[in-house]
Enzyme design. Structure first.
Site, PDB file in Angstrom:
ATOM      1  N   LYS A   1       0.837  -1.200   0.000  1.00  0.00           N
ATOM      2  CA  LYS A   1       0.000   0.000   0.000  1.00  0.00           C
ATOM      3  C   LYS A   1       0.879   1.261   0.000  1.00  0.00           C
ATOM      4  O   LYS A   1       0.624   2.211  -0.730  1.00  0.00           O
ATOM      5  CB  LYS A   1      -0.854  -0.030   1.269  1.00  0.00           C
ATOM      6  CG  LYS A   1      -2.246   0.478   1.074  1.00  0.00           C
ATOM      7  CD  LYS A   1      -3.012   0.133   2.319  1.00  0.00           C
ATOM      8  CE  LYS A   1      -4.352   0.752   2.323  1.00  0.00           C
ATOM      9  NZ  LYS A   1      -5.035   0.545   3.593  1.00  0.00           N
TER      10      LYS A   1
ATOM     11  N   CYS B   1     -20.141   1.901   7.656  1.00  0.00           N
ATOM     12  CA  CYS B   1     -20.345   2.625   8.923  1.00  0.00           C
ATOM     13  C   CYS B   1     -21.681   2.342   9.604  1.00  0.00           C
ATOM     14  O   CYS B   1     -21.707   1.831  10.720  1.00  0.00           O
ATOM     15  CB  CYS B   1     -20.195   4.106   8.675  1.00  0.00           C
ATOM     16  SG  CYS B   1     -18.622   4.487   7.919  1.00  0.00           S
TER      17      CYS B   1
HETATM   18  C1  UGA Z   1     -21.734   7.839   7.082  1.00  0.00           C
HETATM   19  C2  UGA Z   1     -22.080   9.192   7.715  1.00  0.00           C
HETATM   20  O1  UGA Z   1     -22.953   9.921   6.863  1.00  0.00           O
HETATM   21  C3  UGA Z   1     -20.819  10.009   7.982  1.00  0.00           C
HETATM   22  O2  UGA Z   1     -21.144  11.204   8.654  1.00  0.00           O
HETATM   23  C4  UGA Z   1     -19.869   9.172   8.846  1.00  0.00           C
HETATM   24  O3  UGA Z   1     -18.664   9.837   9.100  1.00  0.00           O
HETATM   25  C5  UGA Z   1     -19.554   7.883   8.125  1.00  0.00           C
HETATM   26  O4  UGA Z   1     -20.783   7.165   7.898  1.00  0.00           O
HETATM   27  C6  UGA Z   1     -18.632   7.095   9.012  1.00  0.00           C
HETATM   28  O5  UGA Z   1     -19.024   6.692  10.103  1.00  0.00           O
HETATM   29  O6  UGA Z   1     -17.440   6.986   8.668  1.00  0.00           O
HETATM   30  P1  UGA Z   1     -21.214   6.986   4.585  1.00  0.00           P
HETATM   31  O7  UGA Z   1     -21.439   5.611   5.141  1.00  0.00           O
HETATM   32  O8  UGA Z   1     -20.024   7.247   3.755  1.00  0.00           O
HETATM   33  O9  UGA Z   1     -21.191   8.081   5.781  1.00  0.00           O
HETATM   34  O10 UGA Z   1     -22.446   7.339   3.646  1.00  0.00           O
HETATM   35  P2  UGA Z   1     -23.869   8.048   3.780  1.00  0.00           P
HETATM   36  O11 UGA Z   1     -23.944   9.108   2.773  1.00  0.00           O
HETATM   37  O12 UGA Z   1     -24.169   8.428   5.160  1.00  0.00           O
HETATM   38  O13 UGA Z   1     -24.840   6.870   3.313  1.00  0.00           O
HETATM   39  C7  UGA Z   1     -24.962   5.653   4.059  1.00  0.00           C
HETATM   40  C8  UGA Z   1     -26.048   4.788   3.475  1.00  0.00           C
HETATM   41  O14 UGA Z   1     -27.338   5.354   3.703  1.00  0.00           O
HETATM   42  C9  UGA Z   1     -25.963   4.592   1.951  1.00  0.00           C
HETATM   43  O15 UGA Z   1     -26.249   3.247   1.645  1.00  0.00           O
HETATM   44  C10 UGA Z   1     -27.028   5.523   1.408  1.00  0.00           C
HETATM   45  O16 UGA Z   1     -27.549   5.107   0.169  1.00  0.00           O
HETATM   46  C11 UGA Z   1     -28.064   5.429   2.508  1.00  0.00           C
HETATM   47  N1  UGA Z   1     -28.973   6.602   2.559  1.00  0.00           N
HETATM   48  C12 UGA Z   1     -28.491   7.815   2.908  1.00  0.00           C
HETATM   49  C13 UGA Z   1     -30.329   6.442   2.267  1.00  0.00           C
HETATM   50  O17 UGA Z   1     -30.794   5.324   1.947  1.00  0.00           O
HETATM   51  N2  UGA Z   1     -31.150   7.534   2.349  1.00  0.00           N
HETATM   52  C14 UGA Z   1     -30.689   8.756   2.697  1.00  0.00           C
HETATM   53  O18 UGA Z   1     -31.509   9.702   2.765  1.00  0.00           O
HETATM   54  C15 UGA Z   1     -29.324   8.912   2.984  1.00  0.00           C
END
Ligand code: UGA
Length: 435
Positions: free
Chosen positions: A35, A264
């Site tokens: 990496k 996450c």
């Molecule tokens: C999430 C959090 O949003 C971040 O703030 C956090 O830092 C991160 O986890 C972490 O713990 O490291 P992430 O998993 O990258 O971020 O993505 P999100 O945008 O939160 O989406 C997560 C899931 O929820 C995806 O599958 C997305 O499609 C889904 N989602 C999100 C929905 O189905 N509906 C929504 O309205 C929003």
């Protein structure tokens, strides 16, 4: 300021690079030689928009370097961030596996020189930073240090802008001295009026879980409302607008879909449940959100089956999008990894396309899936199209072309990208989620 970042996974690499962009001198350390060799050659192991350019820029300007030699990176550092992985434990009990965190603490201890703050950046159970402190003290009783917690709130696919323009920065500290060091680390944000929430270490650790759990609850809530909308003949998009404009509720994270995935929410909700149980308490709302999320994926399988006339056996299904969300190649806990095997088991033939995730997907999905070069190739001779992940390139499909390629004009939109009227006018049998 000299900063060392231990772990060049998603969080470590983005955070380290952004700290360098702030003007600090950052050394990113990883045990995996391949990496580091790759990173030194300017190759980024993950897909995150903008990250490659930022890494190259900061390496060229001499603020960012990569090494496998922890012993060289530690003595100079004023702040050491631990950003190693904390996967769900292999015991399958939902606990976070802290082996890598504790191993890093042990190693760091022997090379500390002068006052240093050791900060947990990884998402870790409440009490972990204190354990890190205990380990360092045991290994090196002379060490002059404080531990701290600084959870990250970065979304994959939008991590750099989330880092550069955060809603807030949370720091959990045990002394004024360590707080000053962290404020210095984040000074460029402070100058831009980003609020810095300074708390105890335990509060900061729990804040991360609470934030992710709350967002997971919000998504499961809207997914349940989508099912209710379907049952009573209401429209969930209008409902989300109707409630989301209330400032107390907020319009974000109210998009129904095939269930949340990623590295996450699924992991952190389970870990929170375990942490809380250990203290004799419960988080029943979070438990319900996890249950609803599993049910949502099953509901999507049924939705697809119903649109295929009651059976997927012998049918060809085009899947558009495989990753858990757009702008990432990450397949961890992607809804596709649950929904697709269920369809294959019942005799469906799957042709899939994803702009960035097909290489990863091959590791997560059954071998019988056919991977196609373009979304249109996937649609050829399909009995139904399922829009699984809302990549931008699927938002403006040439509907006439799609319809002409397909065997049957059936469009199942699991992200509500298209309007029902438009799709009907284009000659599709269409369904979304909650409409
Ligand atoms: C999430 C959090 O949003 C971040 O703030 C956090 O830092 C991160 O986890 C972490 O713990 O490291 P992430 O998993 O990258 O971020 O993505 P999100 O945008 O939160 O989406 C997560 C899931 O929820 C995806 O599958 C997305 O499609 C889904 N989602 C999100 C929905 O189905 N509906 C929504 O309205 C929003």
């Amino acid at each position: 300021m000299n900063i060392t970042m231990i772990g060049t996974g998603y969080v470590g690499l983005v955070t380290g690079t952004c700290f360098a962009e702030f003007g600090h001198h950052v050394t990113c350390v990883d045990k995996i030689e391949a990496k580091i060799t790759q990173l030194k050659a300017g190759k980024i192991p993950i897909y995150e928009p903008g990250l490659d350019l930022l890494v190259t820029k900061n390496v060229n300007e001499g603020r960012l370097q990569f090494t496998t030699q922890l012993e060289k990176a530690i003595p100079e550092a004023e702040a050491i961030f631990i950003a190693v992985g904390t996967p769900t434990s292999r015991r399958g009990d939902g606990y976070a596996d802290l082996t890598y965190i504790y191993a890093a603490a042990k190693e760091v201890a022997h090379h500390l020189k002068g006052y240093t703050v050791i900060i947990d950046k990884s998402t870790v159970p409440v009490g972990t930073a204190r354990q890190v402190a205990r380990i360092i003290k045991e290994e090196n009783p002379e060490a002059d240090f404080n531990v701290a917690s600084n959870p990250e709130f970065l979304r994959e696919g939008a991590a750099i802008s989330d880092f550069m323009r955060p809603d807030r920065v949370v720091i959990g500290v045990e002394s004024d001295r360590s707080e000053q060091v962290l404020r210095e680390v984040y000074k460029p944000l402070f100058l831009r009026d980003t609020p810095i929430v300074s708390t105890t270490i335990e509060t900061a650790e729990l804040t991360k879980y609470a934030a992710n759990a709350f967002l997971a609850v919000k998504i499961s809530f809207i997914n349940e409302m989508a099912a209710v909308c379907e049952a009573v003949g209401a429209n969930v998009s209008d409902l989300a607008k109707g409630i989301g404009m209330d400032g107390r509720i907020g319009n974000k994270f109210l998009h129904p879909g095939p269930g949340y995935g990623g590295s996450c929410f699924p992991k952190d909700t389970l870990a929170l449940m375990r942490i809380v149980q250990e203290h004799g308490e419960s988080v029943r709302i979070v438990e319900a959100a996890v249950e609803v999320n599993a049910a949502q994926k099953a509901r999507m399988v049924k939705k697809i089956r119903d649109m295929l006339g009651g059976s997927e056996s012998g049918k060809t299904i085009a899947i558009l999008g495989l990753t858990f969300k757009p702008e990432t190649d990450d397949m961890r806990e992607a809804p596709a990894a649950t929904i697709l095997p269920a369809l294959l088991e019942k005799g469906a033939h799957i042709k899939a396309h994803d702009p960035k995730g097909m290489k990863e997907a091959k590791e997560y999905l059954p071998e019988s899936i056919e991977y196609m070069e373009s979304s249109y190739d996937a649609c050829k001779d399909a009995d139904a199209v399922v829009l699984m992940t809302e990549w931008n390139q699927y938002r403006a499909l040439d509907l006439e072309r799609v319809k002409a390629l397909m065997k049957e004009p059936v469009f199942i939109d699991l992200r509500n990208v298209y309007e029902a009227e438009t799709m009907k006018a284009a000659g599709f049998r269409y369904t979304g989620v909650g409409k």
